[in-house]
Structures are given as C-alpha cells and as structure tokens.
Design a protein around this motif. Structure first.
Motif, PDB file in Angstrom:
ATOM      1  N   ILE A  73     -12.262  10.970   1.257  1.00  0.00           N
ATOM      2  CA  ILE A  73     -10.854  10.721   1.589  1.00  0.00           C
ATOM      3  C   ILE A  73     -10.743   9.701   2.715  1.00  0.00           C
ATOM      4  CG2 ILE A  73      -8.762  11.769   2.567  1.00  0.00           C
ATOM      5  CD1 ILE A  73      -9.601  14.357   1.024  1.00  0.00           C
ATOM      6  N   ALA A  74     -11.558   9.859   3.741  1.00  0.00           N
ATOM      7  CA  ALA A  74     -11.534   8.912   4.855  1.00  0.00           C
ATOM      8  C   ALA A  74     -11.885   7.505   4.383  1.00  0.00           C
ATOM      9  CB  ALA A  74     -12.494   9.361   5.962  1.00  0.00           C
ATOM     10  N   ALA A  75     -12.855   7.391   3.475  1.00  0.00           N
ATOM     11  CA  ALA A  75     -13.247   6.077   2.954  1.00  0.00           C
ATOM     12  C   ALA A  75     -12.122   5.451   2.135  1.00  0.00           C
ATOM     13  CB  ALA A  75     -14.519   6.198   2.114  1.00  0.00           C
ATOM     14  N   LEU A  76     -11.472   6.253   1.292  1.00  0.00           N
ATOM     15  CA  LEU A  76     -10.364   5.718   0.501  1.00  0.00           C
ATOM     16  C   LEU A  76      -9.196   5.326   1.400  1.00  0.00           C
ATOM     17  CD1 LEU A  76     -10.483   8.079  -2.600  1.00  0.00           C
ATOM     18  CD2 LEU A  76     -11.339   5.737  -2.405  1.00  0.00           C
ATOM     19  N   LEU A  77      -8.943   6.106   2.444  1.00  0.00           N
ATOM     20  CA  LEU A  77      -7.909   5.727   3.398  1.00  0.00           C
ATOM     21  C   LEU A  77      -8.256   4.415   4.091  1.00  0.00           C
ATOM     22  CD1 LEU A  77      -6.915   9.125   5.050  1.00  0.00           C
ATOM     23  CD2 LEU A  77      -5.393   7.559   3.826  1.00  0.00           C
ATOM     24  N   ALA A  78      -9.517   4.252   4.459  1.00  0.00           N
ATOM     25  CA  ALA A  78      -9.940   2.993   5.093  1.00  0.00           C
ATOM     26  C   ALA A  78      -9.721   1.824   4.150  1.00  0.00           C
ATOM     27  CB  ALA A  78     -11.404   3.082   5.517  1.00  0.00           C
ATOM     28  N   MET A  79     -10.052   1.988   2.890  1.00  0.00           N
ATOM     29  CA  MET A  79      -9.812   0.919   1.910  1.00  0.00           C
ATOM     30  C   MET A  79      -8.322   0.608   1.817  1.00  0.00           C
ATOM     31  SD  MET A  79     -12.407   1.642  -1.247  1.00  0.00           S
ATOM     32  CE  MET A  79     -11.870   0.138  -2.065  1.00  0.00           C
ATOM     33  N   HIS A  80      -7.493   1.639   1.832  1.00  0.00           N
ATOM     34  CA  HIS A  80      -6.044   1.442   1.744  1.00  0.00           C
ATOM     35  C   HIS A  80      -5.518   0.762   3.001  1.00  0.00           C
ATOM     36  CE1 HIS A  80      -1.745   2.487   1.477  1.00  0.00           C
ATOM     37  NE2 HIS A  80      -1.965   2.348   0.179  1.00  0.00           N
ATOM     38  N   TYR A  81      -6.055   1.106   4.163  1.00  0.00           N
ATOM     39  CA  TYR A  81      -5.653   0.434   5.409  1.00  0.00           C
ATOM     40  C   TYR A  81      -5.980  -1.051   5.332  1.00  0.00           C
ATOM     41  CZ  TYR A  81      -4.686   4.509   8.425  1.00  0.00           C
ATOM     42  OH  TYR A  81      -4.153   5.614   9.017  1.00  0.00           O
ATOM     43  N   ILE A  82      -7.165  -1.365   4.817  1.00  0.00           N
ATOM     44  CA  ILE A  82      -7.619  -2.752   4.763  1.00  0.00           C
ATOM     45  C   ILE A  82      -6.782  -3.567   3.794  1.00  0.00           C
ATOM     46  CG2 ILE A  82      -9.563  -4.218   4.045  1.00  0.00           C
ATOM     47  CD1 ILE A  82     -11.384  -1.898   5.191  1.00  0.00           C
ATOM     48  N   ASP A  83      -6.457  -2.992   2.635  1.00  0.00           N
ATOM     49  CA  ASP A  83      -5.692  -3.724   1.618  1.00  0.00           C
ATOM     50  C   ASP A  83      -4.800  -2.756   0.844  1.00  0.00           C
ATOM     51  OD1 ASP A  83      -4.696  -5.454  -0.291  1.00  0.00           O
ATOM     52  OD2 ASP A  83      -6.628  -5.846  -1.239  1.00  0.00           O
ATOM     53  N   PRO A  84      -3.620  -2.445   1.380  1.00  0.00           N
ATOM     54  CA  PRO A  84      -2.750  -1.452   0.754  1.00  0.00           C
ATOM     55  C   PRO A  84      -2.400  -1.749  -0.705  1.00  0.00           C
ATOM     56  CG  PRO A  84      -1.923  -2.005   2.924  1.00  0.00           C
ATOM     57  CD  PRO A  84      -3.041  -2.959   2.612  1.00  0.00           C
ATOM     58  N   THR A  85      -2.250  -3.010  -1.063  1.00  0.00           N
ATOM     59  CA  THR A  85      -1.856  -3.323  -2.443  1.00  0.00           C
ATOM     60  C   THR A  85      -3.045  -3.517  -3.369  1.00  0.00           C
ATOM     61  OG1 THR A  85      -1.694  -5.685  -1.942  1.00  0.00           O
ATOM     62  CG2 THR A  85       0.322  -4.369  -1.710  1.00  0.00           C
ATOM     63  N   GLY A  86      -4.225  -3.755  -2.837  1.00  0.00           N
ATOM     64  CA  GLY A  86      -5.375  -4.046  -3.683  1.00  0.00           C
ATOM     65  C   GLY A  86      -6.488  -3.022  -3.657  1.00  0.00           C
ATOM     66  N   ALA A  87      -6.324  -1.955  -2.874  1.00  0.00           N
ATOM     67  CA  ALA A  87      -7.416  -0.973  -2.727  1.00  0.00           C
ATOM     68  C   ALA A  87      -7.817  -0.352  -4.056  1.00  0.00           C
ATOM     69  CB  ALA A  87      -7.030   0.110  -1.722  1.00  0.00           C
ATOM     70  N   ARG A  88      -6.840   0.009  -4.861  1.00  0.00           N
ATOM     71  CA  ARG A  88      -7.151   0.637  -6.159  1.00  0.00           C
ATOM     72  C   ARG A  88      -7.971  -0.300  -7.031  1.00  0.00           C
ATOM     73  NH1 ARG A  88      -2.073   4.106  -8.466  1.00  0.00           N
ATOM     74  NH2 ARG A  88      -1.273   4.815  -6.474  1.00  0.00           N
ATOM     75  N   ALA A  89      -7.519  -1.525  -7.152  1.00  0.00           N
ATOM     76  CA  ALA A  89      -8.216  -2.491  -8.005  1.00  0.00           C
ATOM     77  C   ALA A  89      -9.614  -2.780  -7.467  1.00  0.00           C
ATOM     78  CB  ALA A  89      -7.400  -3.778  -8.120  1.00  0.00           C
ATOM     79  N   THR A  90      -9.741  -2.897  -6.163  1.00  0.00           N
ATOM     80  CA  THR A  90     -11.047  -3.144  -5.554  1.00  0.00           C
ATOM     81  C   THR A  90     -11.986  -1.987  -5.847  1.00  0.00           C
ATOM     82  OG1 THR A  90     -10.085  -4.487  -3.799  1.00  0.00           O
ATOM     83  CG2 THR A  90     -12.260  -3.528  -3.372  1.00  0.00           C
ATOM     84  N   PHE A  91     -11.497  -0.761  -5.667  1.00  0.00           N
ATOM     85  CA  PHE A  91     -12.306   0.416  -5.946  1.00  0.00           C
ATOM     86  C   PHE A  91     -12.736   0.440  -7.407  1.00  0.00           C
ATOM     87  CE2 PHE A  91     -12.918   4.743  -7.361  1.00  0.00           C
ATOM     88  CZ  PHE A  91     -13.774   5.258  -6.402  1.00  0.00           C
TER      89      PHE A  91
END
Length: 109
Positions: A73-91
């Motif tokens: 969860i912390a890692a996914l939150l960090a990804m979302h902090y870094i790129d809120p609109t692109g985190a899903r696609a990046t993951f």
C-alpha cells in the motif's frame, strides 16, 4: 465496488490533506521512505517469528503478511504521489514487462 487503485486514490487524498503544509517534493520523498519503514516492520516481524529479536517479541505469519500488505500500500501510494494520473498505467506496464520476462525465463528453462 472499489478497485485497488480507487482505494489508493482515496488514501492518497487523505494523506495529502494531512501533509498539505509540506512541499510536494517532500511529500513524495517521505512516502518513498514510508515504503522502507513498512518493509522494515515486515522484516522485524519475520525476525520475531524466528525468535531472532533481542527484545523477545513473538510474531506470527499473519503479522508478517499484514506488514507486507502495508508495504505494498505504501509503495502504491508513493507511485500515486509521484504521478497521480499515470501511476496505474506505469504499474500495469511494469507488471506486464516483469510477467513477460519471467514467463520467457520459465519457458526457456
């Protein structure tokens, strides 16, 4: 029904509101640090499970799993902090590449 990423977005909004007094770059850095903290908790629980702590903490596999989920969860939150609109696609892209690479390695073996 909420998806994993819907819940990450909700958690991110709560966490960002709590850290609204901090600059965005600092929030990102602190959240990446949170990943390491949670991973350390999982390792501590594993040490306790194996009787390797000096403080006598006893832990269970359930506690290890709890800490691992908190790390994810912390890692996914960090990804979302870094790129809120692109985190899903990046993951999704990173998971696709990893799955493809591991699938190719399994086929070659």
């Amino acid at each position: 029904m909420d998806t994993l990423w819907d819940n990450i977005e909700k958690l991110s909004a709560v966490c960002r509101a709590a850290g609204a007094h901090l600059p965005d770059e600092e929030l990102k850095a602190l959240q990446v640090g949170k990943v390491a903290e949670e991973a350390g908790e999982a390792m501590h629980a594993l040490h306790g499970l194996k009787g390797l702590t000096t403080c006598g903490d006893a832990h269970t596999w359930s506690e290890v799993q709890n800490d691992l989920v908190r790390t994810v969860i912390a890692a996914l939150l960090a990804m979302h902090y870094i790129d809120p609109t692109g985190a899903r696609a990046t993951f999704d892209e990173i998971l696709r590449r990893r799955t493809q690479r591991d699938g190719e390695a399994a086929t070659a073996a």
